[in-house]
Design a protein around this motif. Structure first.
Motif, PDB file in Angstrom:
ATOM      1  N   GLN A   1      -4.895   1.445  -2.432  1.00 50.54           N
ATOM      2  CA  GLN A   1      -4.200   0.712  -4.053  1.00 50.54           C
ATOM      3  C   GLN A   1      -4.217   1.904  -4.585  1.00 50.54           C
ATOM      4  O   GLN A   1      -3.325   2.071  -6.081  1.00 50.54           O
ATOM      5  CB  GLN A   1      -5.174  -0.545  -4.698  1.00 50.54           C
ATOM      6  CG  GLN A   1      -5.957  -1.611  -3.549  1.00 50.54           C
ATOM      7  CD  GLN A   1      -5.940  -2.515  -4.346  1.00 50.54           C
ATOM      8  OE1 GLN A   1      -4.816  -2.680  -5.360  1.00 50.54           O
ATOM      9  NE2 GLN A   1      -6.802  -3.722  -4.077  1.00 50.54           N
TER      10      GLN A   1
ATOM     11  N   ALA B   1       0.995  -1.212  -0.011  1.00 48.48           N
ATOM     12  CA  ALA B   1       0.126  -0.114  -0.308  1.00 48.48           C
ATOM     13  C   ALA B   1       0.783   1.257   0.510  1.00 48.48           C
ATOM     14  O   ALA B   1       2.127   1.709   0.697  1.00 48.48           O
ATOM     15  CB  ALA B   1      -0.992  -0.233   1.383  1.00 48.48           C
TER      16      ALA B   1
ATOM     17  N   SER C   1       1.414   0.067  -6.750  1.00 47.88           N
ATOM     18  CA  SER C   1       0.965  -0.880  -5.426  1.00 47.88           C
ATOM     19  C   SER C   1       1.621  -2.067  -5.753  1.00 47.88           C
ATOM     20  O   SER C   1       1.263  -2.162  -7.599  1.00 47.88           O
ATOM     21  CB  SER C   1      -0.610  -1.104  -5.033  1.00 47.88           C
ATOM     22  OG  SER C   1      -1.889  -1.525  -5.995  1.00 47.88           O
TER      23      SER C   1
ATOM     24  N   ALA D   1      -2.931   6.009   1.072  1.00 50.46           N
ATOM     25  CA  ALA D   1      -4.097   4.926   0.614  1.00 50.46           C
ATOM     26  C   ALA D   1      -5.024   5.284   1.229  1.00 50.46           C
ATOM     27  O   ALA D   1      -5.203   5.969   3.102  1.00 50.46           O
ATOM     28  CB  ALA D   1      -3.019   3.695   0.336  1.00 50.46           C
TER      29      ALA D   1
END
Length: 310
Positions: free
Chosen positions: A65, A51, A97, A55
């Motif tokens: 993501q 991540a 990611s 995020a």
């Protein structure tokens, strides 16, 4: 060592962050920041999902993501895959990611979405065969995840005007892709079971003059086998479901260990309050008797607005 759930830290002092090893320890993936960012903290979390910083927390669109693209054409960080045996590096520019499959057969890397696509959550994603080096590109991907065995790859599509939105299943070995469910709706909170090939997702849409989406739960058990089954639960068609509540995308569905049950989050539905005609206030008043700092109150309020009941 980061492992599948590893954290951040630098790599060799060269701006590398968020390292994650494949479970066979033959590969390591990490981000490399451009020089102007490498000197700062900028360290993203690697983890199983790799991540990026900033995020959206689990439960929102683009959960875990989406790193923001750099503004004004400035350099963006890249992803690098390092072969620990040969030392060969394979870069992927503008990465948001990445995830290794269990068994270390596959790698998925999702790119940052274009700045112009603010209303679209999807972005390009590549799936790499770590044995042959072959790469497959998939467009408009929002959420993605390998199953526990590393055999199947599920992803949701979030495209412009919702054209092609849905949840799809890819068999990376054969290249076969099939839609499990498509609709002009938002697909959120993709969740595989920890054991076995059981998959769940929420499909929903905004309700006019109401705050919360009306979501339907979609689930599949024994995916990819002759005994595969699908389940659809629409609260609006269930008289026993609590009135004035919805299935909430702020909580991810959770499978029981044996795959026989799903736990979901529900939330009160609320009427949308019309915006006032006057200018929006931009001053926070902090009373001297407040037991919590205003900044803490703001964060807590945002958390409470996303709270659900299991």
């Amino acid at each position: 060592a980061a492992g599948r759930g590893g954290g951040g830290g630098g790599l060799g002092g060269g701006g590398g962050t968020g390292p994650q090893f494949s479970d066979d320890s033959r590969w390591v993936g990490y981000y490399v920041n451009p020089p102007e960012r490498a000197a700062g903290s900028g360290a993203g979390r690697g983890g199983r999902g790799g991540a990026p910083p900033g995020a959206v927390p689990p439960g929102g669109r683009n959960s875990a993501q989406g790193a923001q693209s750099a503004q004004g054409g400035a350099a963006t960080r890249r992803f690098e895959l390092l072969n620990l045996s040969s030392g060969e590096k394979s870069p992927v520019p503008n990465a948001a990611s990445f995830k290794f499959s269990k068994g270390s057969k596959w790698l998925a890397v999702r790119l940052n979405k274009a700045q112009a696509d603010a209303k679209q959550g999807g972005a390009d994603l590549i799936v790499r065969d770590l044995v042959t080096g072959q790469v497959r590109n998939i467009g408009n991907v929002n959420l993605y995840e390998f199953d526990d065995a590393g055999r199947f790859f599920a992803y949701t599509v979030d495209a412009a005007d919702r054209l092609g939105n849905g949840i799809y299943l890819l068999d990376p070995a054969s290249g076969e892709t099939r839609p499990l469910n498509t609709a002009s709706a938002d697909f959120d909170q993709l969740a595989w079971s920890d054991e076995g090939a059981n998959l769940a997702v929420l499909r929903g849409d905004k309700v006019k003059e109401m705050k919360q989406k009306a979501n339907t739960l979609l689930a599949w058990t024994n995916v990819g086998t002759g005994g595969a089954k699908s389940v659809e639960f629409d609260p609006a068609k269930d008289a026993s479901f609590p009135r004035d509540m919805v299935l909430s995308e702020f909580s991810a569905p959770r499978w029981s260990k044996d795959g026989s049950r799903l736990f979901v989050g529900i939330k009160e539905q609320e009427a949308e309050v019309a915006a006032a005609d006057s200018s929006k206030a931009n001053v926070d008043v902090w009373h001297w008797k407040d037991t919590e700092a205003q900044s803490v109150q703001i964060v807590r309020l945002a958390q409470e607005r996303r709270a659900t009941y299991p």
